[in-house]
Write a protein that holds these residues in place. Structure first.
Motif, PDB file in Angstrom:
ATOM      1  N   LEU A 252     -12.218   8.659   8.776  1.00  0.00           N
ATOM      2  CA  LEU A 252     -10.953   8.725   8.038  1.00  0.00           C
ATOM      3  C   LEU A 252     -10.603   7.393   7.378  1.00  0.00           C
ATOM      4  N   LEU A 253     -11.192   6.306   7.846  1.00  0.00           N
ATOM      5  CA  LEU A 253     -10.931   5.011   7.218  1.00  0.00           C
ATOM      6  C   LEU A 253     -11.472   4.955   5.791  1.00  0.00           C
ATOM      7  N   GLU A 254     -12.511   5.715   5.520  1.00  0.00           N
ATOM      8  CA  GLU A 254     -13.023   5.773   4.149  1.00  0.00           C
ATOM      9  C   GLU A 254     -11.987   6.409   3.235  1.00  0.00           C
ATOM     10  N   VAL A 255     -11.277   7.396   3.755  1.00  0.00           N
ATOM     11  CA  VAL A 255     -10.177   8.011   2.992  1.00  0.00           C
ATOM     12  C   VAL A 255      -9.104   6.959   2.697  1.00  0.00           C
ATOM     13  N   MET A 256      -8.756   6.153   3.712  1.00  0.00           N
ATOM     14  CA  MET A 256      -7.740   5.119   3.519  1.00  0.00           C
ATOM     15  C   MET A 256      -8.197   4.082   2.488  1.00  0.00           C
ATOM     16  N   ARG A 257      -9.484   3.709   2.539  1.00  0.00           N
ATOM     17  CA  ARG A 257      -9.998   2.712   1.606  1.00  0.00           C
ATOM     18  C   ARG A 257      -9.932   3.221   0.163  1.00  0.00           C
TER      19      ARG A 257
ATOM     20  N   GLU B 257      -5.275   4.475  -5.617  1.00  0.00           N
ATOM     21  CA  GLU B 257      -3.861   4.828  -5.764  1.00  0.00           C
ATOM     22  C   GLU B 257      -2.947   3.624  -5.938  1.00  0.00           C
ATOM     23  N   ASN B 258      -3.216   2.527  -5.210  1.00  0.00           N
ATOM     24  CA  ASN B 258      -2.254   1.426  -5.220  1.00  0.00           C
ATOM     25  C   ASN B 258      -2.007   0.816  -6.600  1.00  0.00           C
ATOM     26  N   PRO B 259      -3.044   0.526  -7.400  1.00  0.00           N
ATOM     27  CA  PRO B 259      -2.754  -0.024  -8.729  1.00  0.00           C
ATOM     28  C   PRO B 259      -1.944   0.934  -9.601  1.00  0.00           C
TER      29      PRO B 259
ATOM     30  N   GLU C  81      18.903   0.216  -7.978  1.00  0.00           N
ATOM     31  CA  GLU C  81      19.721  -0.761  -7.259  1.00  0.00           C
ATOM     32  C   GLU C  81      20.655  -0.040  -6.296  1.00  0.00           C
ATOM     33  N   ILE C  82      20.617  -0.460  -5.036  1.00  0.00           N
ATOM     34  CA  ILE C  82      21.490   0.102  -4.009  1.00  0.00           C
ATOM     35  C   ILE C  82      22.676  -0.803  -3.751  1.00  0.00           C
ATOM     36  N   ALA C  83      22.416  -2.094  -3.688  1.00  0.00           N
ATOM     37  CA  ALA C  83      23.440  -3.113  -3.480  1.00  0.00           C
ATOM     38  C   ALA C  83      22.897  -4.403  -4.074  1.00  0.00           C
ATOM     39  N   PRO C  84      23.723  -5.430  -4.235  1.00  0.00           N
ATOM     40  CA  PRO C  84      23.204  -6.692  -4.761  1.00  0.00           C
ATOM     41  C   PRO C  84      22.042  -7.207  -3.918  1.00  0.00           C
ATOM     42  N   GLY C  85      20.897  -7.386  -4.548  1.00  0.00           N
ATOM     43  CA  GLY C  85      19.721  -7.894  -3.862  1.00  0.00           C
ATOM     44  C   GLY C  85      18.910  -6.848  -3.120  1.00  0.00           C
ATOM     45  N   VAL C  86      19.343  -5.589  -3.146  1.00  0.00           N
ATOM     46  CA  VAL C  86      18.654  -4.516  -2.419  1.00  0.00           C
ATOM     47  C   VAL C  86      18.276  -3.415  -3.398  1.00  0.00           C
ATOM     48  N   GLY C  87      16.992  -3.125  -3.484  1.00  0.00           N
ATOM     49  CA  GLY C  87      16.516  -2.088  -4.384  1.00  0.00           C
ATOM     50  C   GLY C  87      15.776  -0.996  -3.646  1.00  0.00           C
ATOM     51  N   LEU C  88      15.908   0.233  -4.132  1.00  0.00           N
ATOM     52  CA  LEU C  88      15.179   1.374  -3.602  1.00  0.00           C
ATOM     53  C   LEU C  88      14.027   1.682  -4.548  1.00  0.00           C
ATOM     54  N   VAL C  89      12.807   1.599  -4.022  1.00  0.00           N
ATOM     55  CA  VAL C  89      11.603   1.809  -4.823  1.00  0.00           C
ATOM     56  C   VAL C  89      11.162   3.256  -4.696  1.00  0.00           C
ATOM     57  N   GLU C  90      11.036   3.941  -5.805  1.00  0.00           N
ATOM     58  CA  GLU C  90      10.456   5.276  -5.757  1.00  0.00           C
ATOM     59  C   GLU C  90       8.939   5.134  -5.831  1.00  0.00           C
ATOM     60  N   THR C  91       8.245   5.817  -4.951  1.00  0.00           N
ATOM     61  CA  THR C  91       6.788   5.779  -4.942  1.00  0.00           C
ATOM     62  C   THR C  91       6.246   7.194  -5.129  1.00  0.00           C
ATOM     63  N   VAL C  92       5.190   7.297  -5.886  1.00  0.00           N
ATOM     64  CA  VAL C  92       4.576   8.609  -6.103  1.00  0.00           C
ATOM     65  C   VAL C  92       3.163   8.653  -5.539  1.00  0.00           C
ATOM     66  N   VAL C  93       2.430   7.537  -5.627  1.00  0.00           N
ATOM     67  CA  VAL C  93       1.102   7.423  -5.019  1.00  0.00           C
ATOM     68  C   VAL C  93       0.948   6.005  -4.486  1.00  0.00           C
ATOM     69  N   GLY C  94       0.011   5.825  -3.568  1.00  0.00           N
ATOM     70  CA  GLY C  94      -0.269   4.508  -3.039  1.00  0.00           C
ATOM     71  C   GLY C  94       0.433   4.242  -1.722  1.00  0.00           C
ATOM     72  N   ASN C  95       0.084   3.123  -1.109  1.00  0.00           N
ATOM     73  CA  ASN C  95       0.687   2.693   0.145  1.00  0.00           C
ATOM     74  C   ASN C  95       2.028   2.045  -0.150  1.00  0.00           C
TER      75      ASN C  95
END
Length: 305
Positions: A171-176, A182-184, A196-210
């Motif tokens: 399964l590590l090959e799957v992770m690699r 996916e990450n790039p 932006e959630i609050a000053p200095g705090v952001g919520l990142v939407e992710t669709v693929v990748g770690n």
């Protein structure tokens, strides 16, 4: 090794490889010392706060210290920061070592070490403490991602609790491949999709990748103005949670305001059951993290509105 009391239960963290290794290692230690396998329970930070603490003796690892654990014959083996030390419980603590490493040191004192465990605990330590200067960092991240993707109990069942079988597991090959492909793609997309959630705090939407590696890459990006980034996670039971990352110790303070916990730069919190959708999560996070109900919108795009 200071003699430890025979545990009625071992409590560990459900959401990462550090908690899995720490829990298994403590159960092996208890079996070696007392000839019986104690019950092993895996919890989120939020779930543990709802759990009654009725056992006479318990070993707790990789879960943030709380005063309800301050009981005679309770043993806390952890690395998360705390403000007030216990008066009654026995605390084994080192902020510079993962929980798995602390538990493994106890196992080695009892003659339970092995080259395979040396390697596995090292990789978990690198990933959990996010030691990105270590030459094994990328590989360690792949190991850590196993629990994120496949789940605590699924992996336990897959290897029949013989955690050494995780070394060089297919399964590590799957992770690699996921990391390299996916990450790039995910990083480029997520860079343009931060709420932006609050000053200095952001919520990142992710669709693929770690998500964790993506958040750390964004924290190093001079074009990103947030000191704390978080992503939404949906647990297997349907509950919504947030994973938080920072570079200068701010993440744990934000997690604490959300009734969560963790490390200074890597923390998490489970949101209330009433939060069922990303839109609910954005609203809740803004209400909690903005004083006097102030709302600060991202000028790029409020994705979840």
């Amino acid at each position: 090794m200071v003699p430890l009391p025979k545990p009625d239960v071992i409590l560990t963290h459900e959401s990462d490889l550090d908690g899995l290794l720490a829990g298994v290692l403590l159960r092996r230690l208890a079996e070696a010392e007392f000839g019986e396998r104690p019950r092993l329970e895996a919890w989120s930070y939020h779930g543990l706060r709802q759990r009654p603490m009725h056992e006479t003796v318990a070993w707790v690892t990789d879960l943030s210290w709380e005063s309800r654990m301050d009981r005679p014959h309770w043993v806390i083996i952890d690395h998360h920061p705390y403000e007030t030390p216990p008066k009654h419980a026995h605390l084994i603590h080192d902020p510079h070592k993962s929980a798995a490493l602390l538990c493994y040191e106890l196992c080695r004192q009892a003659g339970l070490g092995s080259p395979q465990l040396d390697r596995l605990v090292h990789l978990s330590n690198v990933a959990d403490l996010f030691l990105d200067s270590d030459p094994d960092f990328e590989l360690a991240s792949d190991y850590a991602n196993l629990v994120k993707i496949y789940g605590f109990w699924n992996l336990m069942t897959l290897v029949d609790e013989q955690i050494e079988r995780l070394l060089d597991h297919p399964l590590l090959e799957v992770m690699r491949v996921k990391r390299q492909v996916e990450n790039p793609i995910g990083l480029a997309w997520s860079r343009e999709n931060i709420v932006e959630i609050a000053p200095g705090v952001g919520l990142v939407e992710t669709v693929v990748g770690n998500p964790n590696l993506i958040m750390h890459a964004l924290l190093d990006d001079p074009g990103v103005r947030y000191s704390v980034l978080m992503t939404l996670v949906r647990r297997g039971n349907g509950a919504m949670a947030v994973s938080l990352r920072s570079r200068h110790g701010e993440a744990s303070a934000i997690a604490a305001r959300l009734q969560g916990g963790g490390h200074p730069n890597a923390a998490a919190a489970t949101l209330p059951r009433s939060v069922r959708t990303p839109q609910d999560a954005v609203q809740y996070l803004r209400q909690v993290l903005n004083p006097k109900g102030e709302v600060h919108l991202n000028p790029l795009q409020d994705l979840f509105a």
